[in-house]
Design a protein around this motif. Sequence first.
Motif, PDB file in Angstrom:
ATOM      1  N   HIS A   1      -4.211   8.543  -2.404  1.00 29.73           N
ATOM      2  CA  HIS A   1      -3.612   9.775  -2.911  1.00 29.73           C
ATOM      3  C   HIS A   1      -4.211  10.974  -2.188  1.00 29.73           C
ATOM      4  O   HIS A   1      -5.420  11.209  -2.252  1.00 29.73           O
ATOM      5  N   VAL A   2      -3.358  11.737  -1.502  1.00 28.01           N
ATOM      6  CA  VAL A   2      -3.760  12.950  -0.786  1.00 28.01           C
ATOM      7  C   VAL A   2      -3.178  14.151  -1.510  1.00 28.01           C
ATOM      8  O   VAL A   2      -1.961  14.226  -1.724  1.00 28.01           O
ATOM      9  N   ASP A   3      -4.012  15.125  -1.881  1.00 27.01           N
ATOM     10  CA  ASP A   3      -3.511  16.303  -2.579  1.00 27.01           C
ATOM     11  C   ASP A   3      -4.531  17.431  -2.452  1.00 27.01           C
ATOM     12  O   ASP A   3      -5.736  17.177  -2.363  1.00 27.01           O
TER      13      ASP A   3
ATOM     14  N   CYS B   1       0.851  -1.189   0.000  1.00 29.29           N
ATOM     15  CA  CYS B   1       0.000   0.000   0.000  1.00 29.29           C
ATOM     16  C   CYS B   1       0.886   1.239   0.000  1.00 29.29           C
ATOM     17  O   CYS B   1       1.798   1.355   0.818  1.00 29.29           O
ATOM     18  N   VAL B   2       0.630   2.168  -0.918  1.00 26.50           N
ATOM     19  CA  VAL B   2       1.356   3.430  -0.976  1.00 26.50           C
ATOM     20  C   VAL B   2       0.389   4.552  -0.634  1.00 26.50           C
ATOM     21  O   VAL B   2      -0.683   4.666  -1.243  1.00 26.50           O
ATOM     22  N   ILE B   3       0.760   5.354   0.364  1.00 20.11           N
ATOM     23  CA  ILE B   3      -0.037   6.515   0.747  1.00 20.11           C
ATOM     24  C   ILE B   3       0.743   7.741   0.299  1.00 20.11           C
ATOM     25  O   ILE B   3       1.781   8.076   0.882  1.00 20.11           O
ATOM     26  N   ALA B   4       0.283   8.382  -0.757  1.00 22.23           N
ATOM     27  CA  ALA B   4       1.021   9.494  -1.374  1.00 22.23           C
ATOM     28  C   ALA B   4       0.440  10.823  -0.920  1.00 22.23           C
ATOM     29  O   ALA B   4      -0.776  11.039  -0.977  1.00 22.23           O
ATOM     30  N   PHE B   5       1.323  11.727  -0.475  1.00 25.09           N
ATOM     31  CA  PHE B   5       0.923  13.055   0.000  1.00 25.09           C
ATOM     32  C   PHE B   5       1.586  14.127  -0.867  1.00 25.09           C
ATOM     33  O   PHE B   5       2.808  14.214  -0.930  1.00 25.09           O
ATOM     34  N   GLY B   6       0.784  14.943  -1.530  1.00 24.98           N
ATOM     35  CA  GLY B   6       1.317  16.074  -2.287  1.00 24.98           C
ATOM     36  C   GLY B   6       2.260  15.687  -3.398  1.00 24.98           C
ATOM     37  O   GLY B   6       3.210  16.400  -3.688  1.00 24.98           O
TER      38      GLY B   6
END
Length: 539
Positions: free
Chosen positions: A289-291, A263-268
């Motif tokens: 994906h957080v953006d 699991c990859v939790i991507a921020f910005g």
Amino acid sequence: MKVFQALADALARHGVDTVFGLMGNANLLYLPAFADTGGRFVAVTHEAGAVAMADGYARMSGKVGMASVTHGPAFTNTLTSLVEAVRNRSHVLLITGDPPPVPSHFHHFDIETATAAAGAGYEKVYEPASLVRDLNRALRRIVAERRPVVLNIPIAFMQAEAGEQAPVALPLAPPAAAGPLPEALDRALGLVTSAQRPLILAGHGAATSGARDSLMGLADRLGAALATTVLAKELFAGHPRDIGIFGSLAHSVAGAAIAESDCVIAFGAGLNMWTALNGDLFRGKKVVHVDIDPARFGSYTPVDECVAGDARLTAEAMNSLLDEVLPAAGKRHWAERIEKAMAAYSPQEDFADLSGPDTVDIRSAMIRLDRVLPERRTVVSDIGRFDVGVWPYLRVADPLHFTVMGAFGSIGLGLAGAIGAAMAGEDRPVVATVGDGGFMMHLAELTTAVRQKLPIVVLVLNDGAYGAEHYKLKNHGYDPAHSAFAWPDLADLATVMGARALTVRKAEEIDAVGELVPTLDGPLLVDVRLDPDVNLVRY
């Protein structure tokens, strides 16, 4: 007061302290008038350099970078740099102007249409009395829209009486960043907490939001590995599970961790083709994906859960909800394996050195340079094949001290961007990393650094060719000599231009840079000789 004088005065009252430009009829009067107010006019050798310098200045200072050019071809010369600034969402004001209102004037050009094609905002001074009001509007749009604006001040107005003008109105800060909606946060956390081998990926947006501590706290709660995109590199430096750059530039330990993660939790982060390796690195994994920009969701990489929100605020909200939850045993085992692998990792032992009798392996040179330069430095990079040997090894103390003049994919803007960064006045030495081809495109701007006495270290990674084309020609069965260039001796050229210079053919010769930096009173060019047949690109 004439319009040109009112403009100079308004710029000063807006807090503009530096203007990069090339004089011509349209700006001939207000630039010296601006200097008379105490401002600094930096004369460049080419209009493209003016906008690239303003862009570099804006990136490192947090202020609006200002460029000034005359009409016609002077404006069209800026277009590549302008698109670069647009793609980077840089705060840049470019002032140009319509030529004299003579039907046969050969500088007539549709500035508005070209500006729109570049993706920048367009404003115009409609009459002498509206000068300050129109300038205010342009500067406010730059901040509100997060993109450059071109301001057209027709030359016919410059010596007209300005009359009574509106007061200067400073740009307004955009609204505070928003936190995530509870429903989106719940869905994302449900996916994240079910993962056994989570990995947190931070992009430039996470760095600019100040999310470092909250993301490291989240990683500790989850037992997650930590990685960054290139533009956020070193954000997690010092954390035992910091695996460095995610994507095509990942080292061996990072590559293994990325492959194993579920699991990859991507921020910005944009999750672009280089970070995602065209999607390959995310296949078989859950992706959150957080953006702050919902338009980014799914643009390059399919995601399972989207969370619209500021990186720091979202990470803090996740931490609050996870305060009562302990990491599962499997996650702790994953975390310990990452920590053990990173503790044993050594960059110089991760590759076979490919130095030749008169050429150096770029990775060995950068590892050595990293050790001898002051820890606090600004690195401004051009783009080219050399990047794969520079970005993973030449570090910065803060990711916001690193930028790449490559959002539009044009080589040649790195030197001017570094000059602008140096003019921002931060108390850090500036290192420009450029390829030999890109450097030769804008060689003349080295004289700008000389005139301004800027202590910039200009690293020219010189393989005597346009490197990407060199190996592509070989792959297609053609003679790579078509991409080769017999440049003049670059150290000799730099010396004639008034800079200091040295040539590096062996890794240990790079140590001289560290000895010279503390005493620099102008630019230092370092010609690092590379073998064009050594190709480090893996994609």
